[in-house]
Design an enzyme around this catalytic site. Structure first.
Site, PDB file in Angstrom:
ATOM      1  N   ASP A   1       0.741   3.834  -3.129  1.00  0.00           N
ATOM      2  CA  ASP A   1       0.329   5.221  -2.924  1.00  0.00           C
ATOM      3  C   ASP A   1       1.272   6.167  -3.658  1.00  0.00           C
ATOM      4  O   ASP A   1       0.827   7.130  -4.293  1.00  0.00           O
ATOM      5  CB  ASP A   1       0.311   5.519  -1.422  1.00  0.00           C
ATOM      6  CG  ASP A   1      -0.011   6.978  -1.124  1.00  0.00           C
ATOM      7  OD1 ASP A   1      -1.114   7.413  -1.471  1.00  0.00           O
ATOM      8  OD2 ASP A   1       0.849   7.669  -0.552  1.00  0.00           O
TER       9      ASP A   1
ATOM     10  N   GLU B   1       0.841  -1.208   0.000  1.00  0.00           N
ATOM     11  CA  GLU B   1       0.000   0.000   0.000  1.00  0.00           C
ATOM     12  C   GLU B   1       0.871   1.251   0.000  1.00  0.00           C
ATOM     13  O   GLU B   1       0.607   2.216  -0.735  1.00  0.00           O
ATOM     14  CB  GLU B   1      -0.909  -0.011   1.226  1.00  0.00           C
ATOM     15  CG  GLU B   1      -1.744   1.246   1.390  1.00  0.00           C
ATOM     16  CD  GLU B   1      -2.150   1.494   2.839  1.00  0.00           C
ATOM     17  OE1 GLU B   1      -2.634   2.600   3.116  1.00  0.00           O
ATOM     18  OE2 GLU B   1      -1.951   0.601   3.683  1.00  0.00           O
TER      19      GLU B   1
ATOM     20  N   GLU C   1      -4.512   0.604  -3.513  1.00  0.00           N
ATOM     21  CA  GLU C   1      -3.124   1.071  -3.551  1.00  0.00           C
ATOM     22  C   GLU C   1      -2.154  -0.098  -3.473  1.00  0.00           C
ATOM     23  O   GLU C   1      -1.107  -0.093  -4.144  1.00  0.00           O
ATOM     24  CB  GLU C   1      -2.886   2.047  -2.407  1.00  0.00           C
ATOM     25  CG  GLU C   1      -3.638   3.357  -2.568  1.00  0.00           C
ATOM     26  CD  GLU C   1      -3.519   4.266  -1.357  1.00  0.00           C
ATOM     27  OE1 GLU C   1      -3.702   5.481  -1.528  1.00  0.00           O
ATOM     28  OE2 GLU C   1      -3.245   3.767  -0.243  1.00  0.00           O
TER      29      GLU C   1
ATOM     30  N   ASP D   1      -7.135   0.971   0.700  1.00  0.00           N
ATOM     31  CA  ASP D   1      -5.806   0.407   0.958  1.00  0.00           C
ATOM     32  C   ASP D   1      -5.480  -0.700  -0.047  1.00  0.00           C
ATOM     33  O   ASP D   1      -4.358  -0.783  -0.563  1.00  0.00           O
ATOM     34  CB  ASP D   1      -5.738  -0.170   2.369  1.00  0.00           C
ATOM     35  CG  ASP D   1      -5.730   0.884   3.460  1.00  0.00           C
ATOM     36  OD1 ASP D   1      -5.560   2.079   3.132  1.00  0.00           O
ATOM     37  OD2 ASP D   1      -5.899   0.514   4.635  1.00  0.00           O
TER      38      ASP D   1
END
Length: 235
Positions: A51, A47, A123, A120
């Site tokens: 991101d 994650e 990502e 989450d």
């Protein structure tokens, strides 16, 4: 005992738009900390990576698509597109929910439909694609999924807390204040209730799996209750 992800991963791969050489990466991207032996075996590190990849690719998309926008406007567009709620929208489009691996408690609490977890996982899948296929593979799935979001008419260009703060400032009111109402649930799946106060108005309440998410929900509740326009596009 952990709730295993259900279904054929090939179905998810088709919706995401990437066939994994290393299926373990995809499985880890779908594994919540409540279903893993350690945080390192959950999706958290993927994650974190995803991101950053998402931010770079979406920023590039915006530079290409909005040649006349100021830096400030592009920053607002970026914040809108990479916010957790938008990532959750993408995860729902991929129908990722049934594949997420959760502990029994989180599964019973409806974790597969929570924006925080779905965001989450979105990502984390982007991060997993980046490791499995490189930057261009990750950029391709981001352009496909988030390009649709970018084209959505009326998409909010900033988050609810920022919208509420600017609304209050425009009326010469003190900045909205947020306070914790309650915290419940186990450490791995907490639930926060946050209240937002604006001078002269009744408090509004929001819930979420973190204080940040709950604050956004409270601001959203206030904006909705008061009929405040949440689709700001100007400078």
């Amino acid at each position: 005992m952990a709730q295993e992800a259900r279904g054929d991963l090939a179905i998810l791969e088709e919706k995401v738009g990437h066939v994994f050489s290393d299926k373990d990466l995809l499985i880890r991207a779908l594994t919540h900390v409540s279903a893993s032996a350690s945080r390192a075996q959950s999706y958290e590190r993927l994650e974190f990576l995803g991101d950053r990849v998402l931010g770079v690719v979406v920023a590039h998309m915006l530079v290409d698509a909005y040649a006349d926008d100021s830096e400030g406007m592009m920053s607002r567009r970026l914040a809108s597109l990479v916010r957790k709620e938008t990532c959750a929208e993408v995860a729902r489009e991929w129908d990722a929910g049934p594949f997420i691996r959760l502990g029994d408690g989180e599964a019973a609490a409806g974790g597969r439909n929570k924006d925080a977890i779905l965001g989450d996982v979105c990502e984390a899948i982007i991060g997993a694609v980046y490791l499995d296929g490189g930057h261009e593979a990750a950029a391709r799935i981001v352009r496909t999924a988030f390009g649709r979001c970018m084209a959505t008419p009326g998409r909010r260009l900033q988050d609810a807390k920022t919208t509420l703060q600017e609304w209050a400032q425009g009326r010469r009111l003190a900045a909205p204040s947020y306070r914790l109402g309650s915290r419940s649930g186990p450490d791995h799946a907490p639930q926060f209730v946050v209240l937002v106060d604006v001078d002269g108005f009744a408090s509004a309440e929001g819930t979420g799996t973190s204080k940040r998410v709950a604050e956004q929900a409270a601001a959203e509740a206030f904006l909705s209750r008061e009929g405040i326009n949440t689709h700001k596009g100007g400078e």
